[in-house]
Motif scaffolding. Structure first.
Motif, mmCIF file in Angstrom:
data_model
loop_
_atom_site.group_PDB
_atom_site.id
_atom_site.type_symbol
_atom_site.label_atom_id
_atom_site.label_comp_id
_atom_site.label_asym_id
_atom_site.label_seq_id
_atom_site.Cartn_x
_atom_site.Cartn_y
_atom_site.Cartn_z
ATOM 1 N N ASP A 22 0.935 -1.619 0.359
ATOM 2 C CA ASP A 22 0.170 0.107 0.013
ATOM 3 C C ASP A 22 0.584 1.475 -0.273
ATOM 4 O O ASP A 22 1.163 1.550 0.954
ATOM 5 C CB ASP A 22 -0.968 -0.137 1.115
ATOM 6 C CG ASP A 22 -2.265 1.134 1.135
ATOM 7 O OD1 ASP A 22 -1.445 1.890 0.356
ATOM 8 O OD2 ASP A 22 -2.625 1.145 1.782
ATOM 9 N N PRO A 23 0.786 2.139 -1.339
ATOM 10 C CA PRO A 23 1.975 2.887 -1.563
ATOM 11 C C PRO A 23 1.320 4.312 -0.511
ATOM 12 O O PRO A 23 2.355 5.347 -0.141
ATOM 13 C CB PRO A 23 1.818 3.280 -2.650
ATOM 14 C CG PRO A 23 0.679 2.830 -3.030
ATOM 15 C CD PRO A 23 0.932 1.798 -2.502
ATOM 16 N N GLY B 134 15.893 3.199 8.661
ATOM 17 C CA GLY B 134 14.189 3.735 7.844
ATOM 18 C C GLY B 134 13.877 4.294 6.306
ATOM 19 O O GLY B 134 13.938 5.798 6.279
ATOM 20 N N THR B 135 14.503 3.991 5.764
ATOM 21 C CA THR B 135 14.005 3.397 4.623
ATOM 22 C C THR B 135 13.441 4.671 3.344
ATOM 23 O O THR B 135 13.919 5.512 2.591
ATOM 24 C CB THR B 135 15.121 2.886 3.632
ATOM 25 O OG1 THR B 135 15.450 3.459 2.017
ATOM 26 C CG2 THR B 135 14.468 1.578 3.692
ATOM 27 N N GLY B 136 12.299 4.397 4.260
ATOM 28 C CA GLY B 136 10.962 4.620 3.571
ATOM 29 C C GLY B 136 10.950 3.942 2.073
ATOM 30 O O GLY B 136 10.937 2.836 1.589
ATOM 31 N N CYS B 137 11.086 4.939 0.745
ATOM 32 C CA CYS B 137 10.707 4.181 -0.313
ATOM 33 C C CYS B 137 11.767 3.867 -1.235
ATOM 34 O O CYS B 137 12.230 3.496 -2.479
ATOM 35 C CB CYS B 137 9.934 5.780 -1.224
ATOM 36 S SG CYS B 137 11.174 7.218 -1.677
ATOM 37 N N GLY B 138 13.077 4.284 -0.367
ATOM 38 C CA GLY B 138 14.493 3.658 -0.868
ATOM 39 C C GLY B 138 14.628 4.502 -1.656
ATOM 40 O O GLY B 138 15.932 4.248 -2.123
ATOM 41 N N ASN C 37 8.662 -0.147 8.739
ATOM 42 C CA ASN C 37 7.035 -0.677 7.667
ATOM 43 C C ASN C 37 7.465 -1.918 6.810
ATOM 44 O O ASN C 37 8.089 -1.298 6.197
ATOM 45 C CB ASN C 37 6.599 1.161 7.736
ATOM 46 C CG ASN C 37 5.852 1.251 6.680
ATOM 47 O OD1 ASN C 37 5.409 0.265 6.411
ATOM 48 N ND2 ASN C 37 5.090 1.938 6.122
ATOM 49 N N PRO C 38 6.487 -2.988 6.755
ATOM 50 C CA PRO C 38 6.538 -3.287 5.553
ATOM 51 C C PRO C 38 5.962 -2.598 4.347
ATOM 52 O O PRO C 38 6.904 -4.138 3.086
ATOM 53 C CB PRO C 38 5.798 -4.650 6.326
ATOM 54 C CG PRO C 38 4.999 -4.360 7.008
ATOM 55 C CD PRO C 38 5.476 -2.185 8.169
ATOM 56 N N HIS C 39 5.814 -2.032 4.963
ATOM 57 C CA HIS C 39 4.659 -1.632 2.907
ATOM 58 C C HIS C 39 6.374 -0.607 2.544
ATOM 59 O O HIS C 39 6.205 -0.531 1.422
ATOM 60 C CB HIS C 39 3.834 -0.326 3.064
ATOM 61 C CG HIS C 39 2.890 -0.971 3.409
ATOM 62 N ND1 HIS C 39 1.361 -1.807 2.767
ATOM 63 C CD2 HIS C 39 1.898 -1.421 5.174
ATOM 64 C CE1 HIS C 39 0.889 -2.027 3.410
ATOM 65 N NE2 HIS C 39 1.047 -2.001 4.869
ATOM 66 N N LEU D 93 8.855 -3.123 0.944
ATOM 67 C CA LEU D 93 8.418 -3.083 -0.013
ATOM 68 C C LEU D 93 8.732 -2.562 -1.286
ATOM 69 O O LEU D 93 9.428 -2.988 -2.002
ATOM 70 C CB LEU D 93 6.611 -4.486 -0.108
ATOM 71 C CG LEU D 93 6.921 -5.327 0.437
ATOM 72 C CD1 LEU D 93 4.516 -5.248 1.019
ATOM 73 C CD2 LEU D 93 7.505 -6.182 -0.169
ATOM 74 N N CYS D 94 8.433 -1.288 -1.223
ATOM 75 C CA CYS D 94 8.501 -0.378 -1.994
ATOM 76 C C CYS D 94 10.102 -0.067 -2.393
ATOM 77 O O CYS D 94 10.131 0.298 -3.282
ATOM 78 C CB CYS D 94 8.410 0.831 -1.328
ATOM 79 S SG CYS D 94 8.151 2.177 -2.530
#
Length: 69
Positions: free
Chosen positions: A4-5, A36-40, A58-60, A63-64
């Motif tokens: 879930d973006p 804490g990469t967030g969107c990467g 955060n698993p989302h 994945l992102c």
């Protein structure tokens, strides 16, 4: 779990400021850990310079970041 973006931190001004600073410091052969990469975004950009391990609780976000490379 479906990705879930809307649950992932989107890059803001602080992301680009950190990326700019990291690009000035990171050299080939360095080892980088991003917590804490967030969107990467930062991890994927630095991966073009050296090896990077990126993490996020955060698993989302994980994945992102994986999808980003």
């Amino acid at each position: 779990m479906p990705y879930d973006p809307s649950q992932v931190y989107s890059p803001e001004a602080d992301t680009y400021l950190l990326l700019e600073a990291a690009r000035l410091e990171v050299r080939p052969g360095d080892r980088v850990l991003e917590v804490g990469t967030g969107c990467g975004l930062i991890a994927s950009e630095l991966a073009g310079i050296t090896g990077v391990v990126a993490t996020d609780i955060n698993p989302h976000a994980a994945l992102c970041a994986r999808k980003r490379g």
